[in-house]
Write an enzyme that holds these catalytic residues in place. Structure first.
Site, PDB file in Angstrom:
ATOM      1  N   ALA A 156       0.908  -1.092   0.103  1.00 17.57           N
ATOM      2  CA  ALA A 156      -0.098   0.224   0.160  1.00 17.57           C
ATOM      3  C   ALA A 156       1.023   1.100   0.184  1.00 17.57           C
ATOM      4  O   ALA A 156       1.865   0.719   0.719  1.00 17.57           O
ATOM      5  CB  ALA A 156      -1.128   0.459   1.341  1.00 17.57           C
ATOM      6  N   LYS A 157       0.656   2.265  -0.536  1.00 18.97           N
ATOM      7  CA  LYS A 157       1.425   4.127  -0.680  1.00 18.97           C
ATOM      8  C   LYS A 157       0.948   4.236   0.570  1.00 18.97           C
ATOM      9  O   LYS A 157      -0.090   5.498   0.179  1.00 18.97           O
ATOM     10  CB  LYS A 157       0.860   4.553  -1.775  1.00 18.97           C
ATOM     11  CG  LYS A 157       2.194   4.436  -2.696  1.00 18.97           C
ATOM     12  CD  LYS A 157       1.792   4.637  -4.262  1.00 18.97           C
ATOM     13  CE  LYS A 157       2.897   5.852  -4.265  1.00 18.97           C
ATOM     14  NZ  LYS A 157       4.354   5.690  -4.349  1.00 18.97           N
ATOM     15  N   ILE A 158       1.239   4.480   1.565  1.00 23.33           N
ATOM     16  CA  ILE A 158       0.484   4.843   2.892  1.00 23.33           C
ATOM     17  C   ILE A 158       1.751   5.308   3.511  1.00 23.33           C
ATOM     18  O   ILE A 158       2.385   5.634   2.877  1.00 23.33           O
ATOM     19  CB  ILE A 158       0.736   3.784   3.834  1.00 23.33           C
ATOM     20  CG1 ILE A 158      -0.114   2.361   3.916  1.00 23.33           C
ATOM     21  CG2 ILE A 158       0.518   4.452   4.887  1.00 23.33           C
ATOM     22  CD1 ILE A 158      -0.422   1.809   4.908  1.00 23.33           C
TER      23      ILE A 158
END
Ligand code: PPE
Length: 313
Positions: A156-158
């Site tokens: 995830a591109k958190i």
């Protein structure tokens, strides 16, 4: 050119009005998910590269972080990206959608908050320096380890994940390198701070498997382009010394595009310049993103539809 409009929570607003309150859990705890997308100049006007796949990953990231729902569908967000790109009038730009916790979550329960969506664009040319594409750049293996998949969610591109990237990148730059290569917790090569990594040996490409990396959309495009050029591509664990012994090593990502690594940990890679396979792939990638190879036209989302183009002509 200056940024004029930002898409914020349902429509375009003047850029100077696109601000967030200081008391905001997204900012304080890094509770947001984002995308990095590029729009390119083509003969048919500006086109966004693999827009649907990026928005799909954005929604996937929101699911992984269990963000509160937002009232826009994937199709709405795709349209919003086209709208904000068109409104700002850049022929080529970088596009940054961000879903962030804008209200609540002070008790760290993400589900108790409210989420907002913003989309900005800017002109971002030389991410790894002006000469990177031609000459390649110098990297080191970072003293920082890439996320353990049960500490942070690597797929995830958190926003908060990027503190790890920033630690590594800042250290490498301070040491005089251009980029950091990050190993996963078991010691295999994972990825760079904002790019995936490939090595080339005997004309075959090898790249780390997806388990502990961000599944890059450029990585996926490169795999397709390389196979179409007749190269074999294997996804398998890569050790640090495999990098030293490679004929070529390159990194790829939306912001960086494709850049060769000419030196790693003080060891010259191959000829010490961007190698022939990397160059051929850079060329193929450039043709694909600029709409010069119809085989990959499905990767492009044109910002203006044909009727709008005719109206403007
Ligand atoms: N790994 C990481 C950690 C990463 O951040 C990116 C993109 C990639 C791989 C490549 O993914 P893709 O862009 O889908 O091919 N990094 C984004 C943010 C860079 C930044 O500095 O911010 C980007 O390239 O847009």
């Amino acid at each position: 050119m200056r940024l004029k409009h930002v898409w914020l929570n349902g429509g375009l607003v003047p850029a100077e009005e696109a601000t967030v309150p200081f008391l905001n859990a997204g900012l304080h705890y890094g509770l947001g998910v984002f995308e990095g997308i590029r729009a390119y100049r083509t003969a048919r006007g500006t086109a966004v590269f693999r827009l649907r796949e990026h928005i799909d990953r954005l929604m996937g990231s929101a699911k992984v972080l269990a963000l509160p729902p937002i009232p826009w569908s994937e199709t709405d967000i795709v349209e919003a990206v086209r709208e904000v790109v068109a409104a700002n009038g850049f022929a080529e730009c970088y596009v940054r959608p961000l879903i962030y916790v804008s209200d609540g979550s002070w008790n760290l329960d993400v589900g108790a908050g409210k989420a907002s969506l913003g989309i900005a664009v800017w002109e971002w040319t030389a991410y790894l320096g002006q000469e990177a594409r031609e000459l390649g750049v110098r990297a080191n293996v970072s003293s920082f380890t890439r996320h353990h998949p049960n500490v942070m969610m690597t797929k995830a591109k958190i926003s908060g994940n990027y503190a790890n990237s920033a630690l590594a990148k800042s250290e490498s730059v301070r040491l005089g390198f251009d980029e950091a290569i990050m190993l996963d917790p078991s010691g295999f090569v994972a990825e760079c701070t904002g790019e995936n990594l490939f090595l080339v040996r005997d004309a075959a490409l090898v790249t780390p498997p997806t388990a502990t990396i961000l599944e890059g959309i450029t990585r996926d495009s490169v795999i397709t382009l390389a196979r179409d050029l007749g190269h074999s591509v294997r996804e398998e664990p890569v050790s640090r010394d495999q990098l030293y012994l490679a004929d070529e090593v390159f990194v790829c990502g939306t912001a960086a595009e494709m850049v060769g690594l000419r030196e790693i940990d003080g060891r010259k890679i191959g000829s010490g310049r961007t190698g022939p396979v990397t160059r051929a792939l850079q060329q193929a990638f450039s043709e694909a993103v600029h709409g010069e190879n119809l085989r990959y036209d499905g990767w492009l989302a044109y910002v203006l539809d044909p009727a709008q183009e005719r109206a403007l002509a």
